[in-house]
Design a protein around this motif. Structure first.
Motif, PDB file in Angstrom:
ATOM      1  N   UNK A   1       1.876  12.421   0.380  1.00 49.37           N
ATOM      2  CA  UNK A   1       1.373  11.927  -0.809  1.00 49.37           C
ATOM      3  C   UNK A   1       0.960  11.723  -1.880  1.00 49.37           C
ATOM      4  N   UNK A   2       0.443  13.642  -1.823  1.00 46.45           N
ATOM      5  CA  UNK A   2      -1.022  14.178  -2.315  1.00 46.45           C
ATOM      6  C   UNK A   2      -2.358  13.579  -2.596  1.00 46.45           C
ATOM      7  N   UNK A   3      -2.636  13.016  -1.348  1.00 44.06           N
ATOM      8  CA  UNK A   3      -3.892  12.729  -1.047  1.00 44.06           C
ATOM      9  C   UNK A   3      -4.751  14.283  -0.885  1.00 44.06           C
TER      10      UNK A   3
ATOM     11  N   UNK B   1      -2.313   5.241  -5.871  1.00 44.43           N
ATOM     12  CA  UNK B   1      -3.511   4.578  -6.365  1.00 44.43           C
ATOM     13  C   UNK B   1      -5.312   4.522  -7.088  1.00 44.43           C
ATOM     14  N   UNK B   2      -5.345   6.041  -6.947  1.00 48.35           N
ATOM     15  CA  UNK B   2      -6.574   6.291  -7.379  1.00 48.35           C
ATOM     16  C   UNK B   2      -6.341   6.475  -9.151  1.00 48.35           C
TER      17      UNK B   2
ATOM     18  N   UNK C   1      -8.168   3.337   1.845  1.00 47.17           N
ATOM     19  CA  UNK C   1      -6.635   3.660   1.574  1.00 47.17           C
ATOM     20  C   UNK C   1      -6.666   5.130   2.198  1.00 47.17           C
ATOM     21  N   UNK C   2      -7.465   5.861   1.190  1.00 45.96           N
ATOM     22  CA  UNK C   2      -6.695   7.156   1.559  1.00 45.96           C
ATOM     23  C   UNK C   2      -7.215   7.179   3.508  1.00 45.96           C
TER      24      UNK C   2
ATOM     25  N   UNK D   1      -6.508   0.713  -9.662  1.00 51.13           N
ATOM     26  CA  UNK D   1      -7.459   0.952  -9.321  1.00 51.13           C
ATOM     27  C   UNK D   1      -9.093   1.429 -10.503  1.00 51.13           C
TER      28      UNK D   1
ATOM     29  N   UNK E   1     -11.679  -1.365   3.021  1.00 52.69           N
ATOM     30  CA  UNK E   1     -10.821  -2.602   2.681  1.00 52.69           C
ATOM     31  C   UNK E   1     -10.406  -2.495   0.628  1.00 52.69           C
ATOM     32  N   UNK E   2     -11.212  -1.619   0.413  1.00 50.41           N
ATOM     33  CA  UNK E   2     -10.996  -1.973  -0.230  1.00 50.41           C
ATOM     34  C   UNK E   2     -11.454  -1.217  -1.849  1.00 50.41           C
ATOM     35  N   UNK E   3     -11.122   0.496  -1.630  1.00 46.87           N
ATOM     36  CA  UNK E   3     -11.004   1.244  -2.110  1.00 46.87           C
ATOM     37  C   UNK E   3     -10.693   2.026  -1.826  1.00 46.87           C
ATOM     38  N   UNK E   4     -10.183   3.445  -2.910  1.00 43.94           N
ATOM     39  CA  UNK E   4      -9.664   4.030  -2.370  1.00 43.94           C
ATOM     40  C   UNK E   4      -9.469   4.968  -1.442  1.00 43.94           C
TER      41      UNK E   4
ATOM     42  N   UNK F   1     -10.262  -0.489  -5.197  1.00 43.56           N
ATOM     43  CA  UNK F   1      -8.926  -0.454  -5.707  1.00 43.56           C
ATOM     44  C   UNK F   1      -8.762  -1.826  -6.649  1.00 43.56           C
TER      45      UNK F   1
ATOM     46  N   UNK G   1       1.200  -1.288   0.352  1.00 38.93           N
ATOM     47  CA  UNK G   1       0.208  -0.385   0.191  1.00 38.93           C
ATOM     48  C   UNK G   1       0.937   1.722   0.707  1.00 38.93           C
TER      49      UNK G   1
ATOM     50  N   UNK H   1       2.133   2.434  -3.604  1.00 37.28           N
ATOM     51  CA  UNK H   1       1.545   2.585  -4.321  1.00 37.28           C
ATOM     52  C   UNK H   1       0.370   3.653  -4.029  1.00 37.28           C
ATOM     53  N   UNK H   2       0.821   4.353  -2.812  1.00 38.73           N
ATOM     54  CA  UNK H   2      -0.291   5.149  -2.576  1.00 38.73           C
ATOM     55  C   UNK H   2      -0.370   6.106  -3.008  1.00 38.73           C
ATOM     56  N   UNK H   3       0.595   7.276  -3.552  1.00 37.74           N
ATOM     57  CA  UNK H   3      -0.027   8.256  -4.148  1.00 37.74           C
ATOM     58  C   UNK H   3       0.091   8.450  -6.062  1.00 37.74           C
TER      59      UNK H   3
ATOM     60  N   UNK I   1      -4.283   6.122   5.275  1.00 31.89           N
ATOM     61  CA  UNK I   1      -3.448   6.902   5.281  1.00 31.89           C
ATOM     62  C   UNK I   1      -3.146   7.922   6.154  1.00 31.89           C
TER      63      UNK I   1
END
Lengths: 555, 358
Positions: free
Chosen positions: B243-245, A397-398, B228-229, A403, B222-225, A408, A390, A393-395, B232
Motif C-alpha cells: 500500500x506504499x506505507x 490516508x496521508x 493507522x500506518x 487527513x 487512533x486519530x493520526x495517519x 485523520x 481503514x 483508504x490505507x494507501x 497496518x
C-alpha cells in the motif's frame, strides 16, 4: 522385527499376489456381492459457524469408476471429500465404507487403513526429502530403526515402471516439477494400498500436456479397479474421463448423472442455477495509441541465479487489457510485483505514462496512478485487523481529504467507505467491521474498490478472480472491462485461460521468465496458448500471431 | 409493536455477543478469574480470601504513604506497558523494557549528580537523558532487525543483560556513593527531586506525565495517519508495503517511541520515588510491562491494567503482614491473567462466539 510394509493390520499389503491397491480378500467379496458400492455417504451435513457448507448430501461411489465432483467455488466439494477422508467430522449423516459404517472416531488414519487416499490441492510432501522418504514416511514408525530401503525401493521401482513415472526415487521432491510432485503423491497413495483416490483440483497447477497425462493415468487406474473422485470445476476434464458426474451447489446435492446421458451445457446450468454463456460477451473497445505502461528488457530475480523474469518487454496502451498467461511459477507473479515496486528489478526499465519509474518507490508509483490487485489478498491486499473503512483508504490516508497535517479526518474516511460499500456492493455489517470478518468475495470487492478508487491509470491485476464464486467473478471482470473503456490500461495475470480469452485485447505467454508468444484477440486459441505455455513454440523463437509483430515491441 | 420488540431483542443479543467477543471483555474476565485463583490459593495457604482481598486493597489505597507508593508504581507500570504496546502494535515485540528503564535511570542520575542549574532545567535535562539512554539501548536490536532481520525478541532480551550489567558497573564504579558500603549512587539532591503535584498532596508529578502520555498515545494510535500506518504495519507487513506505507520508518518511529517511554519511566522513578540507582534498586517494572500491554490492548487499557498491577504490587506487602499469605503470590498474578487471556482467546468456545457475532 516389525518392518515397514510387513504390518498385518493393513489390508492389501501383499504385493506379490495382488495388484497394488485393488480391493482384496473378504472385503472385495463383500462389496461385489452387494451393489459394488465402495463408499456410501448419506445425509451429510456440515456447518462452519453460521455458514452451511453441506446440507444433507448423499453420494455413492462405485467400485472402479471415475466420479467427477463439480461445482462452483464454495459449493462444498472439498468439504464433502475431507469428511470422507476423516479430516472433518460431519454434523449429521453417516458413511458406509466398504460395507461397514464408520464410527465417531473416523480419521485420516482410519481412512488410509480403509484404502481411501486423498491428494489435497496443496501437496503434503516434504520438499527437502527424497521421493523414497516421502512415499514411505506415512508408514514408518519410530520403532523402525533401520528401514529396509532396498526392499521398498524395489517395490516402488516396479510401481513407477508400471505407471510410467519417470523420476528417480533418490531425487529431492523440491527438485521435481509440479507434475512430478503430483505423481509422487499418487505413488504415495498407491503404495499405501489406496483403492479409492480423491484428487482435489489436481490440474490447477498443471500444463495442458501434464493434465492430459494425469487424466490418462486416472483412466488406467480405473481399469485396474481403483475408484477415483476428481474434484474439479473444469467441465472439460470431467467430461474427458469421468464415468459419472455429481454436481453440488451451495452445499446441496443437485444431481448425479452418467456422463453419456448429459452434456457440458446441462452440467454448467446445474452448477450456476442459470444459463451459462460461454466466453465472449464483452464488447471491448479498441485501445488508443500511446502507452501507459511500458517495460523494456526487465530482469527480476536474485543475483547469480536464473532470473525469475528474463528480459521481458511489453506495452499496455490506454484502454487496453493485456493478459499474461503462463503456468504458475514462470515469473508472472515476479513480473507483476516488480511493476508495482514490491520487488527490485535487476535490469531494465519501467515507464509509467512515459516517465521512467524504474527507481520509484511504491508510493510514488501509486501517486502516478499505478494500482495493484494482488494475487494473494491476505498477503498483499488487506490488513485483517483494521476495519473495512481503514482498509479502503490505507494507501491514500496521508492525503487530503482523509487527513490534514497527519491527523485523520474520520468523517471523510467513513464517507469514502460508505460510497465504496454502496458502489461496489460490499456486504458488511458496518464500515467499522474488521476486514477479517468479511467473506472472501467481499474482501476481494474491497481490494478492488481500493484499487479502482481515485483515478487509476494502470491496473496490474493478478489472478483477480481466484477463489471467487460465479457472480463475484463476473462482477470483477466487468469492472476491469469498464475501467479499460474509460481509458485505463490493464495488465491481467491469470492462470485461467478462459478468463484471459474473455477479457483481453492481447495475450502474452510467459515461459521460464520470458515472453515467448503474443497473440491478439482474433487469434486466441486455447490449443496454441496451451502449447506456448509449455515452452513449445511452433516455429522457433518468439511466437507472434499475425499483425502483432510490432505491437509488443517497444518503440 | 411486538415486531419492533423482537428486533430490539435481536439487536441487544448481537451487541451482547459482540461485547463478549471483544478483547476487552476477555481481559476483564481473565483478570477476574485470576483474582479468583488468588483467593483459592490464599484459602489453601490458610487465610480467609475475603481478608486477603481487603488487606490487599487497603494496603495499597489506605493512607497517604500507601497511596503515594501505589501511584509511583503506576507511573512505571503504565510507561513500561506503553513501551511494549506501541512497538508491539507495529510488529516489534520489545522485551527489553527493563534494560531501557535501568539505563534511563542511570543517565538521569548522572545528570542530576553532575549538574548544578535551576531545578526545572536539571529535571528536564535528566529526563531527556533518560529518554536518550532508552533510545540508545534499543538502537542495537532495532538496527539488527532492520538491516539483518534478527529477531528482536532475542536481541532485546540480550540487551537487558547488557544494560543491567552496565547499571551495576556504573553504581559500583564512576557513580558510586563513596559513603555507601554497597553499590549505589548518591541520592538525587533534594532540589532536583520531582515534586508532588498539586504541591504537598503527595501525588507524584510523574503520574500526570504518564497519564498525559497514555492519552496522547491513544490519540496517536487512533486519530493520526502515523497510528493507522503503525497498526497496518503490525497487522500485515507485506500488505502495508504494497500500500506504499514507509514500513521501516513507521517501525523505527514506534520502536524509538517505546524505548523512549521505557527510559522515561526509569528517569521518573529515580527522580520521584527511589532517588537512588543501586544494586537491585528496581522492581521488574520493565518486565511487568509485557503482561500489562498484552492485557491492556490499547493505551487506555494499559492505564487501567497498570493501576491494577500497581495496587497489587503495593498491597502485597500489607497482605503478607496481615494474613501471612506470602507476597510472592502476587507475582503469580502478574503472569496468570495473560495465560488465561490467551487460553480463552484460543478456545473453541471463544471462536464460536466471534463467529456468531459476525
Amino acid at each position: 522385527m516389525n518392518l515397514v510394509g510387513c504390518r498385518q493390520r493393513k489390508p492389501g499389503r501383499d504385493r506379490d499376489t495382488v495388484p497394488p491397491g485393488s480391493a482384496t480378500g473378504k472385503e472385495q467379496e463383500q462389496v461385489q456381492a452387494g451393489t459394488a458400492v465402495a463408499v456410501r455417504m448419506e445425509g451429510i451435513c456440515k456447518s462452519f459457524g453460521s455458514v452451511r457448507a453441506l446440507d444433507s448430501v448423499n453420494m455413492d461411489i462405485s467400485l472402479g469408476e471415475i466420479r467427477a465432483l463439480v461445482g462452483e467455488n464454495g459449493a462444498g466439494k472439498t468439504t464433502l471429500m475431507t469428511i470422507l477422508y476423516g479430516m472433518y467430522r460431519p454434523d449429521a449423516g453417516r458413511m458406509i465404507v466398504w460395507g461397514r459404517e464408520t464410527g465417531r472416531d473416523w480419521s485420516p488414519r482410519q481412512a488410509m487403513t480403509a484404502r481411501i487416499g486423498m491428494i489435497h490441492q496443496h501437496f503434503s510432501l516434504i520438499p527437502n526429502h527424497s521421493v523414497l522418504e516421502n512415499v514411505l514416511m506415512p508408514q514408518l514408525r519410530w520403532t523402525h530403526v533401520r528401514p529396509r530401503w532396498h526392499h521398498h525401493r524395489a517395490v516402488l521401482e516396479r510401481l513407477c515402471q508400471e505407471y510410467g513415472f519417470s523420476f528417480p526415487l533418490e531425487a529431492r521432491v523440491e527438485s521435481l516439477s509440479v507434475g512430478q510432485q503430483q505423481q509422487v503423491e499418487i505413488l504415495k497413495l498407491l503404495y499405501q494400498g489406496a483403492s479409492l483416490l480423491i484428487l482435489d483440483e489436481p490440474t490447477a497447477v498443471l500444463t495442458p500436456q501434464q493434465t492430459d497425462r494425469l487424466l490418462d493415468l486416472l483412466l488406467r487406474l480405473r481399469d485396474q479397479g481403483h475408484s477415483v473422485v476428481l474434484i474439479t470445476h473444469k467441465l472439460s476434464e470431467a467430461f474427458a474421463v469421468a464415468d459419472s458426474i455429481t454436481v453440488l451447489r451451495r452445499g446441496r446435492h443437485v444431481a448425479t448423472v452418467a456422463r453419456r446421458d448429459t452434456n457440458p451445457r446441462e452440467i454448467a446450468f446445474m452448477m450456476v442455477e442459470r444459463e451459462w454463456s460461454p466466453a465472449s460477451g464483452w464488447e471491448l473497445r479498441a485501445p488508443e495509441p500511446g502507452s501507459l505502461l511500458e517495460v523494456r528488457d526487465l530482469v527480476v530475480g536474485e543475483e547469480h541465479r536464473r532470473p525469475a523474469v528474463d528480459r521481458v518487454s511489453l506495452v499496455v496502451r490506454p484502454g487496453e487489457i493485456v493478459g499474461v498467461a503462463g503456468v504458475a511459477g514462470n515469473g508472472q507473479t515476479e513480473l507483476a510485483e516488480a511493476l508495482v515496486g514490491i520487488r527490485r528489478c535487476r535490469a531494465g526499465r519501467i515507464l509509467i505514462a512515459g516517465r521512467d519509474a524504474t527507481s520509484w518507490t511504491i508510493a510514488q508509483r501509486l501517486r502516478a496512478g499505478l494500482r495493484f490487485i494482488p494475487e494473494d489478498r491476505h498477503l498483499h491486499g488487506m490488513v485483517g485487523e483494521l476495519s473495512l473503512a481503514e482498509n479502503l483508504v490505507i494507501d491514500r490516508c496521508d492525503l487530503p481529504p482523509f487527513s490534514v497535517r497527519g491527523v485523520l479526518r474520520h468523517r471523510a474516511v467513513r464517507q469514502a467507505a460508505a460510497e465504496a460499500v454502496q458502489h461496489y456492493g460490499i456486504r458488511a455489517p458496518s464500515p467499522e467491521t474488521p476486514m477479517v470478518n468479511l467473506s472472501g468475495g467481499n474482501q476481494q470487492r474491497a481490494v478492488l474498490a481500493r484499487a479502482l478508487a481515485g483515478s487509476p491509470r494502470v491496473i496490474v491485476a493478478c489472478q483477480p478472480t481466484r477463489g471467487l464464486d460465479f457472480a463475484a467473478t463476473e462482477y470483477v471482470r466487468a469492472q476491469l472491462v469498464r475501467c479499460a473503456a474509460r481509458g485505463v490500461g490493464v495488465l491481467v495475470v491469470s492462470s485461467e485461460l478462459e478468463e484471459l480469452m474473455q477479457l483481453c485485447h492481447r495475450i502474452l505467454v510467459i515461459y521460464r521468465g520470458q515472453v515467448i508468444g503474443e497473440l491478439s484477440r482474433h487469434e486466441f486459441d486455447a490449443g496454441t496458448i496451451g502449447l506456448l505455455m509449455t515452452g513449445q513454440v511452433p516455429d522457433g523463437g518468439r511466437y507472434h500471431g499475425q499483425g502483432t509483430r510490432d505491437l509488443g515491441q517497444p518503440a | 409493536m411486538r415486531w419492533s420488540l423482537a428486533l430490539k431483542k435481536a439487536t441487544v443479543n448481537k451487541m451482547l455477543r459482540a461485547g463478549w467477543s471483544s478483547s476487552a471483555t476477555l481481559a476483564v474476565a481473565s483478570v477476574v478469574l485470576s483474582l479468583a485463583a488468588l483467593c483459592l490459593c490464599s484459602y489453601f495457604a490458610g487465610a480467609s480470601p475475603l481478608k486477603v482481598m481487603l488487606s490487599l486493597f487497603e494496603g495499597a489505597l489506605q493512607g497517604r504513604y500507601a497511596l503515594t507508593t501505589t501511584l509511583s508504581e503506576w507511573v512505571a507500570m503504565t510507561l513500561s506497558g506503553l513501551a511494549v504496546l506501541i512497538p508491539y502494535r507495529a510488529g516489534f515485540f520489545n522485551v527489553g523494557g527493563q534494560g531501557q528503564l535501568e539505563v534511563g535511570a542511570v543517565a538521569a542520575a548522572a545528570v542530576t549528580l553532575s549538574l548544578t542549574a535551576p531545578r526545572p532545567l536539571v529535571i528536564l535535562l535528566a529526563l531527556l537523558a533518560a529518554v536518550a539512554a532508552g533510545v540508545l539501548a534499543v538502537s542495537v536490536p532495532l538496527v539488527l532487525r532492520l538491516r539483518r532481520g534478527a529477531s528482536e525478541v532475542t536481541t532485546t532480551i540480550m540487551m537487558n543483560f547488557a544494560c543491567i550489567q552496565f547499571m551495576y558497573a556504573m553504581v559500583t564504579g564512576p557513580l558510586k556513593d563513596p559513603k555507601s558500603w554497597y553499590g549505589t549512587t548518591p541520592p538525587v539532591p533534594a532540589a532536583y527531586q520531582l515534586p508532588s503535584f498539586p504541591p504537598g498532596s503527595g501525588v507524584p508529578a510523574g503520574m500526570w506525565v504518564a497519564a498525559l502520555i497514555a492519552l496522547a498515545a491513544w490519540w496517536l494510535m487512533n486519530s493520526t495517519v502515523f497510528g493507522l500506518y503503525l497498526r497496518a504495519v503490525g497487522g500485515n507487513r507485506t500488505a502495508a508495503v504494497a500500500a506504499g506505507i514507509p514500513v521501516d520508518r513507521v517501525l523505527t518511529g514506534s520502536v524509538l517511541m517505546g524505548a523512549a517511554l521505557a527510559g522515561l519511566a526509569g528517569g521518573l522513578e529515580l527522580l520521584g520515588y527511589t532517588f537512588r540507582v543501586a544494586e537491585g534498586w528496581s522492581k521488574s517494572w520493565g518486565m511487568v510491562g509485557i503482561p500489562i500491554a498484552l492485557l491492556g490492548g490499547n493505551p487506555l487499557g494499559v492505564l487501567a491494567v497498570g493501576l491494577l498491577f500497581a495496587i497489587l504490587e503495593t498491597g502485597s506487602r500489607s497482605m503478607q503482614a496481615l494474613t501471612g499469605v506470602p507476597a510472592a503470590l502476587i507475582y503469580l498474578f502478574q503472569g496468570l491473567p495473560v495465560i488465561i487471556y490467551l487460553g480463552l482467546r484460543a478456545s473453541a468456545w471463544y471462536s464460536r462466539w466471534t463467529q456468531a457475532a459476525r
